[in-house]
Design an enzyme around this catalytic site. Sequence first.
Site, PDB file in Angstrom:
ATOM      1  N   SER A  88      26.686  -6.001   6.945  1.00  0.00           N
ATOM      2  CA  SER A  88      25.491  -6.829   6.880  1.00  0.00           C
ATOM      3  C   SER A  88      25.202  -7.365   8.277  1.00  0.00           C
ATOM      4  O   SER A  88      26.123  -7.662   9.028  1.00  0.00           O
ATOM      5  CB  SER A  88      25.728  -7.979   5.905  1.00  0.00           C
ATOM      6  OG  SER A  88      24.876  -9.066   6.220  1.00  0.00           O
ATOM      7  N   ASN A  93      28.978  -2.962   2.435  1.00  0.00           N
ATOM      8  CA  ASN A  93      28.021  -2.564   1.407  1.00  0.00           C
ATOM      9  C   ASN A  93      28.109  -1.072   1.101  1.00  0.00           C
ATOM     10  O   ASN A  93      28.208  -0.264   2.019  1.00  0.00           O
ATOM     11  CB  ASN A  93      26.598  -2.904   1.851  1.00  0.00           C
ATOM     12  CG  ASN A  93      26.399  -4.401   2.001  1.00  0.00           C
ATOM     13  OD1 ASN A  93      27.039  -5.185   1.304  1.00  0.00           O
ATOM     14  ND2 ASN A  93      25.549  -4.786   2.931  1.00  0.00           N
ATOM     15  N   GLU A 138      24.326   3.468  -3.090  1.00  0.00           N
ATOM     16  CA  GLU A 138      23.040   2.914  -3.536  1.00  0.00           C
ATOM     17  C   GLU A 138      21.912   3.917  -3.312  1.00  0.00           C
ATOM     18  O   GLU A 138      21.009   4.059  -4.137  1.00  0.00           O
ATOM     19  CB  GLU A 138      22.747   1.614  -2.792  1.00  0.00           C
ATOM     20  CG  GLU A 138      23.716   0.500  -3.172  1.00  0.00           C
ATOM     21  CD  GLU A 138      23.680  -0.636  -2.163  1.00  0.00           C
ATOM     22  OE1 GLU A 138      22.731  -1.419  -2.203  1.00  0.00           O
ATOM     23  OE2 GLU A 138      24.595  -0.719  -1.317  1.00  0.00           O
ATOM     24  N   LYS A 187       4.160  22.371  -2.387  1.00  0.00           N
ATOM     25  CA  LYS A 187       5.231  22.632  -1.419  1.00  0.00           C
ATOM     26  C   LYS A 187       5.942  21.381  -0.907  1.00  0.00           C
ATOM     27  O   LYS A 187       7.172  21.370  -0.783  1.00  0.00           O
ATOM     28  CB  LYS A 187       4.680  23.459  -0.260  1.00  0.00           C
ATOM     29  CG  LYS A 187       4.600  24.946  -0.630  1.00  0.00           C
ATOM     30  CD  LYS A 187       3.858  25.774   0.367  1.00  0.00           C
ATOM     31  CE  LYS A 187       2.374  25.577   0.300  1.00  0.00           C
ATOM     32  NZ  LYS A 187       1.772  25.939  -1.015  1.00  0.00           N
ATOM     33  N   LYS A 210      30.689  -8.659   4.756  1.00  0.00           N
ATOM     34  CA  LYS A 210      30.149  -7.673   3.824  1.00  0.00           C
ATOM     35  C   LYS A 210      30.515  -6.236   4.168  1.00  0.00           C
ATOM     36  O   LYS A 210      30.515  -5.838   5.328  1.00  0.00           O
ATOM     37  CB  LYS A 210      28.606  -7.770   3.773  1.00  0.00           C
ATOM     38  CG  LYS A 210      28.063  -9.014   3.113  1.00  0.00           C
ATOM     39  CD  LYS A 210      28.398  -9.127   1.621  1.00  0.00           C
ATOM     40  CE  LYS A 210      27.623  -8.155   0.785  1.00  0.00           C
ATOM     41  NZ  LYS A 210      26.187  -8.423   0.769  1.00  0.00           N
ATOM     42  N   THR A 261      31.950   1.298 -23.277  1.00  0.00           N
ATOM     43  CA  THR A 261      30.671   1.567 -23.936  1.00  0.00           C
ATOM     44  C   THR A 261      29.917   0.246 -23.872  1.00  0.00           C
ATOM     45  O   THR A 261      30.544  -0.827 -23.903  1.00  0.00           O
ATOM     46  CB  THR A 261      30.832   2.004 -25.408  1.00  0.00           C
ATOM     47  OG1 THR A 261      31.405   0.927 -26.144  1.00  0.00           O
ATOM     48  CG2 THR A 261      31.710   3.238 -25.569  1.00  0.00           C
ATOM     49  N   HIS A 262      28.622   0.300 -23.726  1.00  0.00           N
ATOM     50  CA  HIS A 262      27.801  -0.908 -23.560  1.00  0.00           C
ATOM     51  C   HIS A 262      28.274  -1.745 -22.373  1.00  0.00           C
ATOM     52  O   HIS A 262      28.060  -2.950 -22.334  1.00  0.00           O
ATOM     53  CB  HIS A 262      27.805  -1.775 -24.828  1.00  0.00           C
ATOM     54  CG  HIS A 262      27.500  -1.017 -26.086  1.00  0.00           C
ATOM     55  ND1 HIS A 262      26.237  -0.925 -26.620  1.00  0.00           N
ATOM     56  CD2 HIS A 262      28.301  -0.260 -26.895  1.00  0.00           C
ATOM     57  CE1 HIS A 262      26.269  -0.179 -27.720  1.00  0.00           C
ATOM     58  NE2 HIS A 262      27.504   0.246 -27.893  1.00  0.00           N
ATOM     59  N   TYR A 308      -6.006  30.324  -9.238  1.00  0.00           N
ATOM     60  CA  TYR A 308      -5.613  29.529  -8.078  1.00  0.00           C
ATOM     61  C   TYR A 308      -6.636  28.430  -7.827  1.00  0.00           C
ATOM     62  O   TYR A 308      -7.850  28.659  -7.895  1.00  0.00           O
ATOM     63  CB  TYR A 308      -5.464  30.408  -6.813  1.00  0.00           C
ATOM     64  CG  TYR A 308      -5.036  29.571  -5.615  1.00  0.00           C
ATOM     65  CD1 TYR A 308      -3.694  29.257  -5.408  1.00  0.00           C
ATOM     66  CD2 TYR A 308      -5.971  29.040  -4.731  1.00  0.00           C
ATOM     67  CE1 TYR A 308      -3.293  28.445  -4.353  1.00  0.00           C
ATOM     68  CE2 TYR A 308      -5.574  28.231  -3.672  1.00  0.00           C
ATOM     69  CZ  TYR A 308      -4.229  27.930  -3.491  1.00  0.00           C
ATOM     70  OH  TYR A 308      -3.847  27.114  -2.462  1.00  0.00           O
ATOM     71  N   SER A 327      -2.402  23.060   5.733  1.00  0.00           N
ATOM     72  CA  SER A 327      -1.034  22.851   5.243  1.00  0.00           C
ATOM     73  C   SER A 327       0.011  23.276   6.269  1.00  0.00           C
ATOM     74  O   SER A 327       1.209  23.176   5.999  1.00  0.00           O
ATOM     75  CB  SER A 327      -0.822  23.622   3.934  1.00  0.00           C
ATOM     76  OG  SER A 327      -1.154  24.980   4.091  1.00  0.00           O
ATOM     77  N   ASN A 384      -3.263  34.043  -2.075  1.00  0.00           N
ATOM     78  CA  ASN A 384      -2.802  33.536  -3.375  1.00  0.00           C
ATOM     79  C   ASN A 384      -1.527  34.220  -3.854  1.00  0.00           C
ATOM     80  O   ASN A 384      -0.642  33.557  -4.401  1.00  0.00           O
ATOM     81  CB  ASN A 384      -3.907  33.691  -4.426  1.00  0.00           C
ATOM     82  CG  ASN A 384      -5.157  32.927  -4.052  1.00  0.00           C
ATOM     83  OD1 ASN A 384      -5.136  32.140  -3.101  1.00  0.00           O
ATOM     84  ND2 ASN A 384      -6.251  33.156  -4.775  1.00  0.00           N
ATOM     85  N   GLN A 438      -1.734  23.659  -3.553  1.00  0.00           N
ATOM     86  CA  GLN A 438      -1.108  23.500  -2.246  1.00  0.00           C
ATOM     87  C   GLN A 438      -0.202  22.254  -2.213  1.00  0.00           C
ATOM     88  O   GLN A 438       0.662  22.134  -1.350  1.00  0.00           O
ATOM     89  CB  GLN A 438      -2.208  23.401  -1.178  1.00  0.00           C
ATOM     90  CG  GLN A 438      -1.709  23.271   0.233  1.00  0.00           C
ATOM     91  CD  GLN A 438      -2.828  23.451   1.236  1.00  0.00           C
ATOM     92  OE1 GLN A 438      -3.298  24.561   1.455  1.00  0.00           O
ATOM     93  NE2 GLN A 438      -3.290  22.363   1.834  1.00  0.00           N
TER      94      GLN A 438
HETATM   95  N1  ARG Z   1      -2.057  27.060   1.936  1.00  0.00           N
HETATM   96  C1  ARG Z   1      -2.329  27.573   0.658  1.00  0.00           C
HETATM   97  C2  ARG Z   1      -1.375  26.992  -0.372  1.00  0.00           C
HETATM   98  O1  ARG Z   1      -0.444  26.404   0.040  1.00  0.00           O
HETATM   99  C3  ARG Z   1      -2.212  29.057   0.655  1.00  0.00           C
HETATM  100  C4  ARG Z   1      -3.072  29.729  -0.371  1.00  0.00           C
HETATM  101  C5  ARG Z   1      -4.492  29.507  -0.017  1.00  0.00           C
HETATM  102  N2  ARG Z   1      -5.368  30.298  -0.812  1.00  0.00           N
HETATM  103  C6  ARG Z   1      -6.668  30.058  -0.826  1.00  0.00           C
HETATM  104  N3  ARG Z   1      -7.401  30.815  -1.526  1.00  0.00           N
HETATM  105  N4  ARG Z   1      -7.212  29.076  -0.148  1.00  0.00           N
HETATM  106  O2  ARG Z   1      -1.535  27.097  -1.558  1.00  0.00           O
END
Ligand code: ARG
Length: 458
Positions: free
Chosen positions: A278, A286, A291, A326, A284, A156-157, A318, A23, A111, A323
């Site tokens: 455009s 735009n 949008e 994020k 145009k 309205t509508h 966990y 990650s 974790n 993961q």
């Molecule tokens: N990269 C992991 C995440 O975003 C961190 C936690 C990983 N924990 C594990 N036991 N593999 O969640």
Amino acid sequence: MTTLWGGRFSQRPDPLAARFTHSIGFDQRLWDADITGSIAWARAICRAGLLTEAERDRLIEGLEAVRAEWASGTFVIHPDDEDIHTANERRLGEIIGKDLAGKLHTGRSRNDQVVTDVRLWLRDVSRRLRDALIDLQKAAIERAEAGMDVLMPGYTHLQRAQPVRFALWMMAYFWMWQRDRERLDDLMRRADLCPLGAGALAGNPFSVDRHALAEDLGFPDITQNAMDTVSDRDFILEFLSWAAILGVHLSRLAADLTLWCTAEFGFVTLSDKHSTGSSLMPQKKNPDTLELLRGKAGRLIGDLTALLTVVKGLPLTYNSDLQEDKERLFDAADTLMAALPLAAAVLREMTIHPDRMAAALSDDLLATDLADYLVRKGMPFRESHHVVGRVVRRAEELGIPLSQLPLSELQAISPLFDQDVKDVWDFERSVERRRSAGGTARAAIEVQIAQARKLVEE
Ligand code: ARG
């Protein structure tokens, strides 16, 4: 180079699996929060007697050196760095030596570490989003005040309904954004809790003082259950649902304004700065910015839906599925961090056309006022509604606007019509009659603007 957990393994990870599970590509933006969390952790395990003060200080110096590398853009990510936590620890070992660096993770798990990082990151980002939202509210107030004299049809509508002040329309968005602000403040009370010390799932075996940790990191309180702590992503789901609702509000603003930018409406002209041309049609202009403000709601709803789907049915505690939280979180925060200032700029810089709005005010918008006129003469509203329906039909038959119907025609439909009916045909008067709280009369709007001002100047 080996992984930080390689002890029980005899084979190196398949490069495909490594690429799939790493990650670092996206969680590196947690670098600052990760180091802040680690410094607090070093202090906590020192207080618990697991480090000497000299070791703690050396660890903190090393962590600050890693932070400085990130800050200056010189941190080099190694191919074996799985995520931001392992990358920072690996680099710390290179700077202060593996033996001491290897003590930092005592009693901690990625974790509890990862959710600490995310909660710290979110605290910072939510403050910036809140400021951007308040600035957007200020833009709405400015426009409402400037547009107080401007009358237009309310819909309205998507059918012309009743005359309103432009300011009433503008302030409607202010209150949506006020609820967005309240929701953000509310969810941040639950997000701003310290998870650190929960360990992998069962708690900390070295009597780490979690309250002291929370205080060190500026969290008002700690999370209550170690298993819940490492598996809970409610705070992200709440943030994403907040973001989706705010995105929907922005999309409604954009929908109103894109319609109003058309030649058919012509109520507003978007600043050239927020429009594009455009490649084929030279005439145009735009409203791209609008949008995309409208379109981004789809993406924000997608972020929420994606994470809800990930968390749904996950066994405690966990799981690596988490993961996936994020990128959705970062995407939603980035999207709004870009959209909010742009929405404010669009509002501040668009030109409104009171003449076009006035031209769209037709007599039929006063049909309700005509029914109310009969009510004031003593007729029950249901009956007056019906009577005015007949008046409208008669005007259509004669092909004239309502206000041009001779009194004799009106009196043929109801004897309650009198000379003073001519006073009904005045848009300003119609608007000013709606002076109860929340209505479109000037005084009622001034009350809400005064309240709104207090809310943005808190
Ligand atoms: N990269 C992991 C995440 O975003 C961190 C936690 C990983 N924990 C594990 N036991 N593999 O969640």
